[in-house]
Design an enzyme around this catalytic site. Structure first.
Site, PDB file in Angstrom:
ATOM      1  CD1 TRP A  21       6.769  -1.913   2.372  1.00  0.00           C
ATOM      2  CD2 TRP A  21       6.331  -0.429   0.769  1.00  0.00           C
ATOM      3  NE1 TRP A  21       5.521  -1.414   2.607  1.00  0.00           N
ATOM      4  CE2 TRP A  21       5.209  -0.492   1.635  1.00  0.00           C
ATOM      5  CE3 TRP A  21       6.265   0.442  -0.305  1.00  0.00           C
ATOM      6  CZ2 TRP A  21       4.075   0.284   1.454  1.00  0.00           C
ATOM      7  CZ3 TRP A  21       5.134   1.208  -0.486  1.00  0.00           C
ATOM      8  CH2 TRP A  21       4.046   1.131   0.386  1.00  0.00           C
ATOM      9  CG  HIS A  22       7.830   1.164  -3.670  1.00  0.00           C
ATOM     10  ND1 HIS A  22       8.746   1.607  -2.749  1.00  0.00           N
ATOM     11  CD2 HIS A  22       6.871   2.118  -3.733  1.00  0.00           C
ATOM     12  CE1 HIS A  22       8.354   2.783  -2.277  1.00  0.00           C
ATOM     13  NE2 HIS A  22       7.227   3.119  -2.859  1.00  0.00           N
ATOM     14  N   GLY A  23       7.720  -3.458  -4.542  1.00  0.00           N
ATOM     15  CA  GLY A  23       7.353  -4.571  -5.408  1.00  0.00           C
ATOM     16  C   GLY A  23       8.445  -5.601  -5.528  1.00  0.00           C
ATOM     17  CG  PHE A  73       3.101  -0.478  -4.285  1.00  0.00           C
ATOM     18  CD1 PHE A  73       3.697  -1.296  -5.224  1.00  0.00           C
ATOM     19  CD2 PHE A  73       2.978   0.858  -4.566  1.00  0.00           C
ATOM     20  CE1 PHE A  73       4.173  -0.787  -6.417  1.00  0.00           C
ATOM     21  CE2 PHE A  73       3.462   1.388  -5.751  1.00  0.00           C
ATOM     22  CZ  PHE A  73       4.057   0.564  -6.672  1.00  0.00           C
TER      23      PHE A  73
END
Lengths: 398, 480
Positions: B328-330, B480
């Site tokens: 989700w963060h990258g 994000f």
């Protein structure tokens, strides 16, 4: 009284009042610029919306009410907390109170000196092939052990060592190198006389010393007596003027006067003699053409650009024609901003001076120019700050 | 648009607030106004991406209505609709966020350019608004939320500008009542504005300055062995990033919560002093709380959570959650590694019942922060090469020195920010404020209030001065 309600309430009142007042004052300054922008653009266009947004944001930042006072406050606060670094480690204050460029990776040596020197050699050979003599001129750095070694442990952008290595290679290849660092070292000038405090460039007088030495070099090396009676190389034939407290260089504009100890001055070297020059569509005397008085604003030091006074600093390419000396030399300069005052000083000896900004020059265009320009001299010149391989992106296939 | 920007502070915020309070006689008109300014807010950053958000709003509105209608007839049918909604939302996310990464890896495995890289730009805040939209439809299916019949109201929930681009991730039922019923409350305006200002001050004066140090030093570490990044310099940079990340994100949450409150919306807290956590598990209950809650509610619990018969299943569920949290963060292997690293310590803590172990609190805090700090190196590094270089520099395994004059000069330039960062990241300052403001002596309490006001005014002035001057103003969570 609920916990902190008074303090918060008071703050909120002040916050909104100040915000609204500041917004209104800033809007008054910003809106005309936005209007002007859209008038120039012939109105709003959906295709350029993103660019328009970027431009508007720029106008908002640049035209905030009391912007320069804010910069002074910032400079004062930075000074109070003991900071010497400016703008995300871009500049730092040195022991003289001047601002010098930083570069942490100055010690990293990624340059292939031999390769770069070979490119310069190819450039020289091509110039020679087309009948032009070639020389490399080295401009100095503000930080130099001979005049200002800088504060201890601060990672200045110096590159003197890299410069020496490259010059060594160029000399080995038989390239004529003239080093203005030696000129300043032997000039007897103080550091404050050589460089602006709040800018990385040298002063007009320091550049004039370099010009004097360059004329001597023409005579000694090429038997080209440019100034037989010594008229143009005599500083007495120029008006040298100083104004204190009216100038901030590119570093100074980030933190204002209040950050450093050193005030800066505007120093202009203007010929007393007349010129018949055309440059960028301007025609006339020095004052009407290559010396840009519109870059000076003694009312607002933030808007005054003492170095831009000379040829607007540097452009990707430009050409100066001296109608007063149609039989003079034809010179091509591939250079950076350091050379601008020297180029102006050279005008009386030349019929035409063509200039390219070395960092942006197109290889094919340069070769075409060398081949067709019918130049007497081709001069490559950089300050130590530009001593990177990327500054020599020409004659790459040699 | 960034909250800590002049365009927002000088123009967008006053205009949106004036418009909002002018329409105070009608919540419906206020909602229309908020929706419109939210669209303008989003469009200011990248006009073309507004279409993606509007499509997402419309599609999830339809999916919500279909789910509710199907629920009355057949649960199975509703499940299929929710499944399609999940596919739809994740597809948007995949295309814009992960497709480049996917193509790069396919080409790497294939050893040739099998697929052409689409090079799509990442729409700002896509992870946040997609998760919000997704949770709405799931909540409708579960019966946790009533379906929103008004497209405008759902649009406001998804696009509401205070939480649109960097959270907190708000669940629909948290603000459902606020959408329908809001009354002007001076306390909300006072507390909201103060909270917003605290966020601006933290962001501009702390996060931005830590960003300068962190970015400079991480750039140096990227050079590798050619530059002698001393061990002290490396740790100075990593510590700067540790503070930058916290202040960058928590300040944005402060601003979002504060703005929401001014408009009468109550968002849940997103940070609760994570840097005093005594375990990684506790840290994740204090850090980006809305994301942790989202994964717990919509991934971990549906998988069975901890209440599964087989502990292996619990481990499997946990690893899935942390892999997804990392992703989700990258879209990068370093984020996946980062997620797995968190998983490893969380599982380890559970296995040895770490939180109940009798170890002095300060040791637990130090250990936890050290482990988290290490994970942030993975979080910060764009690729595995930089990650390797950073760790080598941090532990003098790169042939680098322990310390030099330049490292000390950098510390000398920025030490005061580290001291302030430490004080503000821990409850020390807030406890001191509380004591000062709730002093029983009226005079002292009065002076405390004045002092609070003076400090806030001074902080805000310096923040605005810094913004007017222009300078470094990045926002990590925009990525994000």
């Amino acid at each position: 009284m609920r916990k902190g309600k008074l303090g918060k309430g008071l703050f909120v009142i002040i916050f909104f009042i100040c915000m609204l007042i500041y917004s209104a004052f800033s809007f008054r300054q910003t809106w005309p610029k936005v209007e002007e922008y859209f008038e120039e653009k012939d109105g709003f266009n959906i295709d350029t919306l993103k660019d328009d947004i970027g431009s508007i944001e720029g106008f908002i930042t640049e035209n905030c009410y009391a912007r320069y006072d804010c910069i002074e406050i910032y400079g004062t606060l930075s000074r109070l907390i003991g900071k010497t670094e400016i703008n995300s480690f871009e500049y730092a204050k040195d022991d003289y109170g001047g601002y010098s460029l930083l570069n942490f990776s100055d010690q990293v040596d990624n340059m292939d000196y031999k390769l770069v020197a070979e490119r310069v050699l190819a450039f020289k050979n091509d110039a020679n092939k087309h009948g032009a003599k070639f020389m490399y001129l080295q401009s100095p750095n503000k930080i130099d052990e001979n005049w200002n070694p800088g504060s201890k442990d601060v990672p200045y952008d110096i590159k003197n060592e890299k410069t020496d290595k490259l010059i060594g290679w160029m000399q080995r290849f038989g390239i004529d190198v003239f080093d203005f660092r030696e000129t300043l070292k032997n000039s007897g000038m103080t550091y404050q006389e050589m460089f602006y405090n709040t800018d990385h460039h040298w002063t007009g007088v320091a550049a004039f010393r370099a010009f004097q030495d360059l004329v001597k070099h023409f005579k000694e090396k090429y038997d080209e007596d440019l100034d037989p009676d010594g008229y143009y190389t005599n500083l007495d034939n120029y008006d040298v003027s100083y104004w204190d407290h009216v100038y901030l260089g590119s570093a100074g504009r980030n933190v204002g006067f209040s950050f450093g100890d050193a005030n800066d001055y505007m120093q202009l070297v203007v010929p007393k003699f007349e010129g018949k020059i055309s440059w960028l569509g301007y025609v006339g005397d020095y004052k009407d053409t290559v010396l840009r008085y519109n870059k000076l604003d003694s009312e607002n030091p933030y808007l005054s650009d003492s170095y831009g006074f000379y040829l607007y600093g540097v452009a990707k390419k430009d050409s100066i024609t001296n109608h007063a000396n149609p039989d003079g030399l034809k010179i091509l300069f591939v250079r950076d901003s350091f050379m601008s005052p020297v180029i102006i000083d050279m005008i009386p000896f030349c019929s035409q001076i063509d200039c390219y900004w070395g960092l942006y020059v197109d290889d094919a265009e340069l070769k075409e120019k060398v081949a067709t320009g019918n130049y007497d001299y081709v001069i490559l010149s950089y300050g130590t700050l530009n001593m990177d391989q990327s500054s020599f992106n020409f004659y790459t296939e040699q | 648009m960034v909250f800590s920007s002049l365009i927002f502070l000088l123009y967008f915020m006053p205009v949106s607030l004036i418009g909002y309070f002018l329409f105070g006689f009608s919540v419906k008109l206020q909602n229309i106004w908020l929706f419109l300014v939210s669209i303008a807010f989003y469009a200011w950053g990248e006009p073309s991406f507004v279409i993606i958000m509007l499509v997402s709003i419309f599609a999830n509105w339809i999916f919500g209505l279909l789910t509710e209608s199907a629920l009355n007839k057949s649960k199975q049918k509703a499940k299929i609709i929710v499944f399609l909604d999940v596919i739809f939302n994740l597809s948007i996310l995949f295309v814009f966020k992960y497709l480049n990464f996917f193509v790069d890896n396919v080409n790497t495995v294939a050893g040739k350019e099998l697929l052409q890289r689409p090079n799509l730009a990442l729409p700002i805040g896509i992870s946040f608004f997609t998760f919000q939209a997704l949770s709405y439809v799931v909540d409708v299916y579960r019966g946790d939320a009533k379906v929103q019949k008004s497209l405008l109201n759902l649009g406001l929930y998804i696009a509401f500008f205070p939480q649109l681009v960097a959270g907190p991730i708000v669940r629909y039922n948290t603000i459902e009542q606020n959408i329908y019923h809001r009354e002007f409350d001076l306390n909300n305006v006072i507390n909201g504005t103060s909270r917003f200002a605290i966020g601006v001050i933290k962001k501009v004066l702390l996060a931005n300055n830590f960003a300068i140090v962190a970015d400079t030093i991480f750039d140096l570490m990227k050079i590798g062995t050619k530059y002698d990044t001393t061990m002290i310099m490396a740790w100075t940079g990593v510590l700067a990033y540790y503070f930058q990340l916290f202040f960058d994100f928590s300040s944005y949450s402060d601003m979002a919560i504060g703005l929401g409150r001014i408009f009468g919306f109550e968002f849940e807290e997103n940070f609760n002093y994570p840097y005093i956590s005594k375990s990684i598990g506790e840290l994740w209950r204090r850090w980006h709380i809305s994301l942790g809650t989202w994964f717990k509610e919509y991934v971990y619990f549906p998988l069975g959570g901890s209440r599964v018969e087989n502990q292996d299943l619990m481990v499997k569920n946990t690893i899935i959650v942390w892999l997804l949290t990392g992703l989700w963060h990258g879209a990068s292997w370093t984020f996946i590694l980062w997620g797995l690293y968190q998983f490893l310590f969380i599982i380890l803590e559970r296995l040895i019942n770490y939180e109940k172990m009798n170890i002095p609190g300060w040791i637990k805090i130090l250990c936890t922060q050290f482990i988290f700090l290490m994970s942030l190196v993975m979080f910060r590094c764009d690729d595995l090469y930089l990650l390797k270089e950073c760790f080598k520099d941090m532990f003098m395994a790169n042939g680098n020195s322990f310390c030099n004059g330049t490292s000390l000069w950098v510390i000398k330039e920025y030490w005061m920010f580290y001291v302030c960062g430490f004080l503000v990241a821990t409850p020390i300052v807030s406890e001191a404020w509380s004591k000062l403001l709730s002093n029983k002596t009226k005079v002292l309490s009065f002076l405390g209030n004045l002092f609070y006001c003076a400090c806030m005014c001074a902080g805000m002035t310096v923040a605005v001065v810094s913004l007017v001057r222009g300078g470094y103003n990045p926002f990590i969570y925009f990525n994000f």
